[in-house]
Write a protein that holds these residues in place. Structure first.
Motif, PDB file in Angstrom:
ATOM      1  N   VAL A  74       0.833  -1.204   0.000  1.00 15.35           N
ATOM      2  CA  VAL A  74       0.000   0.000   0.000  1.00 15.35           C
ATOM      3  C   VAL A  74       0.870   1.257   0.000  1.00 15.35           C
ATOM      4  N   ASP A  75       1.931   1.258   0.811  1.00 17.66           N
ATOM      5  CA  ASP A  75       2.819   2.417   0.871  1.00 17.66           C
ATOM      6  C   ASP A  75       3.427   2.712  -0.496  1.00 17.66           C
ATOM      7  N   TYR A  78       0.742   4.074  -2.758  1.00 20.23           N
ATOM      8  CA  TYR A  78       0.339   5.394  -2.254  1.00 20.23           C
ATOM      9  C   TYR A  78       1.371   6.461  -2.626  1.00 20.23           C
ATOM     10  N   SER A  79       2.652   6.142  -2.431  1.00 11.80           N
ATOM     11  CA  SER A  79       3.710   7.115  -2.721  1.00 11.80           C
ATOM     12  C   SER A  79       3.754   7.460  -4.200  1.00 11.80           C
ATOM     13  N   THR A  81       1.334   7.121  -6.403  1.00 15.00           N
ATOM     14  CA  THR A  81       0.110   7.838  -6.777  1.00 15.00           C
ATOM     15  C   THR A  81       0.206   9.311  -6.398  1.00 15.00           C
ATOM     16  N   ASN A  82       0.751   9.593  -5.229  1.00 16.99           N
ATOM     17  CA  ASN A  82       0.945  10.992  -4.828  1.00 16.99           C
ATOM     18  C   ASN A  82       1.851  11.729  -5.813  1.00 16.99           C
ATOM     19  N   ALA A 257      -5.525   8.127  -4.322  1.00 15.91           N
ATOM     20  CA  ALA A 257      -4.578   8.352  -3.229  1.00 15.91           C
ATOM     21  C   ALA A 257      -5.300   8.380  -1.883  1.00 15.91           C
ATOM     22  N   LEU A 260      -6.090   4.753  -0.935  1.00 12.89           N
ATOM     23  CA  LEU A 260      -4.869   4.059  -0.503  1.00 12.89           C
ATOM     24  C   LEU A 260      -4.408   4.581   0.858  1.00 12.89           C
ATOM     25  N   GLY A 261      -4.550   5.892   1.068  1.00 11.72           N
ATOM     26  CA  GLY A 261      -4.174   6.459   2.363  1.00 11.72           C
ATOM     27  C   GLY A 261      -5.049   5.939   3.485  1.00 11.72           C
ATOM     28  N   LYS A 264      -3.946   2.477   4.228  1.00 15.40           N
ATOM     29  CA  LYS A 264      -2.679   2.540   4.968  1.00 15.40           C
ATOM     30  C   LYS A 264      -2.930   2.795   6.450  1.00 15.40           C
TER      31      LYS A 264
END
Length: 329
Positions: A74-75, A78-79, A81-82, A257, A260-261, A264
């Protein structure tokens, strides 16, 4: 009655000494192992409960590891995607600059846009953790429905109900809603990713009726994909439509994002809850089977004294037979 065949005093002293020795061995075993209930013969009910709880704790440890692995996946997604949101916004800035620009300037702007597009694909392809990539996928095979990615499942909890039945809970990640690219050749615009699916110029939404737009000609079904759009040969009206498309894609990326956040955060909370549950099991098992070392040390000293007294009593009882010889002198 005095007898040389049966020494009742010695028998009594021996029984007492044997009982003391047995208690002493038990106490010494508790001190050496630290357990009050080390095996089923010590206390069958407590041993059974403790064994089951230890087994459950072992399974919870595996769940915690699975959560750690899931957190890494996920991290990673997420990263990336950001970062993708930032790059897409840069593309939007370049489209704004392209409105009203000359053909030569549009060509220069396109060089930058193309570089951003390549970076988006490279970042998505590199978003791999433990062999899993949720951003750049290929749903040709391995999925329930080709073109649609199955949800990713992360084992999050291990439970046992009152009847002893085991159940697993999972945290599900909707990969279909966060994927950026899909290599499945016949996927529809809706099935494709956020960046490679054609979007209607009028609404900015991925739509199966959208077709690739032609430069200089505006049509109702014109479609653009963030991954392939170009300003070279396109008029200002079409570039403004591209802005609409890129802005819609940016909103979808922001939603991805956010999802996903949230996943997380949930994984982090579940990891803490799992560790707390493991600690609780440790305390519960300890209360059932651990020995109280203060109590056992006190008991050991008392039993050692009893053992010495028992040996002394047996020695006195055995000497009584010798006293019978005095009767025959």
């Amino acid at each position: 009655m005095a007898s040389i065949l049966t020494n009742a005093s010695a028998l009594t002293a021996l029984q007492s000494l044997s009982a003391t020795n047995k208690s002493l061995e038990m106490t010494q075993a508790r001190i050496s192992t630290g357990y009050r209930v080390a095996e089923a013969s010590d206390n069958a009910a407590y041993w059974s409960i403790a064994t089951t709880m230890r087994s459950d704790k072992s399974s919870l440890s595996v769940v915690k590891d699975a959560l750690g692995l899931g957190a890494g996946k996920v991290d990673t997604a997420y990263s990336v995607t950001n970062d993708t949101v930032k790059i897409v916004n840069l593309i939007k800035d370049k489209l704004v600059a392209a409105v009203g620009a000359s053909a030569a300037d549009k060509a220069k702007i396109q060089v930058e846009i193309t570089a951003f597009q390549l970076q988006l694909k490279t970042a998505a392809d590199g978003a791999v953790f433990s062999g899993a990539n949720w951003l750049s996928v290929d749903t040709t095979t391995g999925q329930t429905t080709p073109g649609t990615h199955d949800d990713a499942q992360i084992v999050s909890a291990f439970t046992r109900n009152a009847a002893g039945k085991i159940a697993l809970q999972t945290i599900d990640i909707n990969v279909q809603s966060v994927k950026l690219y899909d290599a499945f050749g016949t996927a529809t615009n809706v099935e494709k990713g956020i960046l490679d699916g054609l979007r209607l110029a009028t609404s900015g939404v991925r739509d199966n009726t959208a077709t690739a737009a032609a430069g200089g000609t505006v049509a109702a079904t014109d479609g653009y994909a963030v991954s392939t759009l170009t300003v070279v040969g396109f008029n200002d009206t079409q570039i403004q439509q591209m802005l609409n498309v890129v802005d819609a894609a940016a909103r979808e990326l922001t939603d991805a994002a956010t999802n996903l956040g949230a996943a997380k955060t949930r994984i982090d909370l579940q990891k803490n809850a799992t560790q707390a549950l493991m600690d609780s099991i440790d305390r519960g098992v300890g209360q059932l089977v651990d020995a109280d070392m203060n109590q056992e040390s006190t008991r050991l000293q008392a039993l050692q004294v009893q053992q010495q007294l028992g040996i002394q009593a047996l020695s006195i009882a055995n000497s009584n037979s010798q006293n019978i010889l005095a009767l025959f002198k």
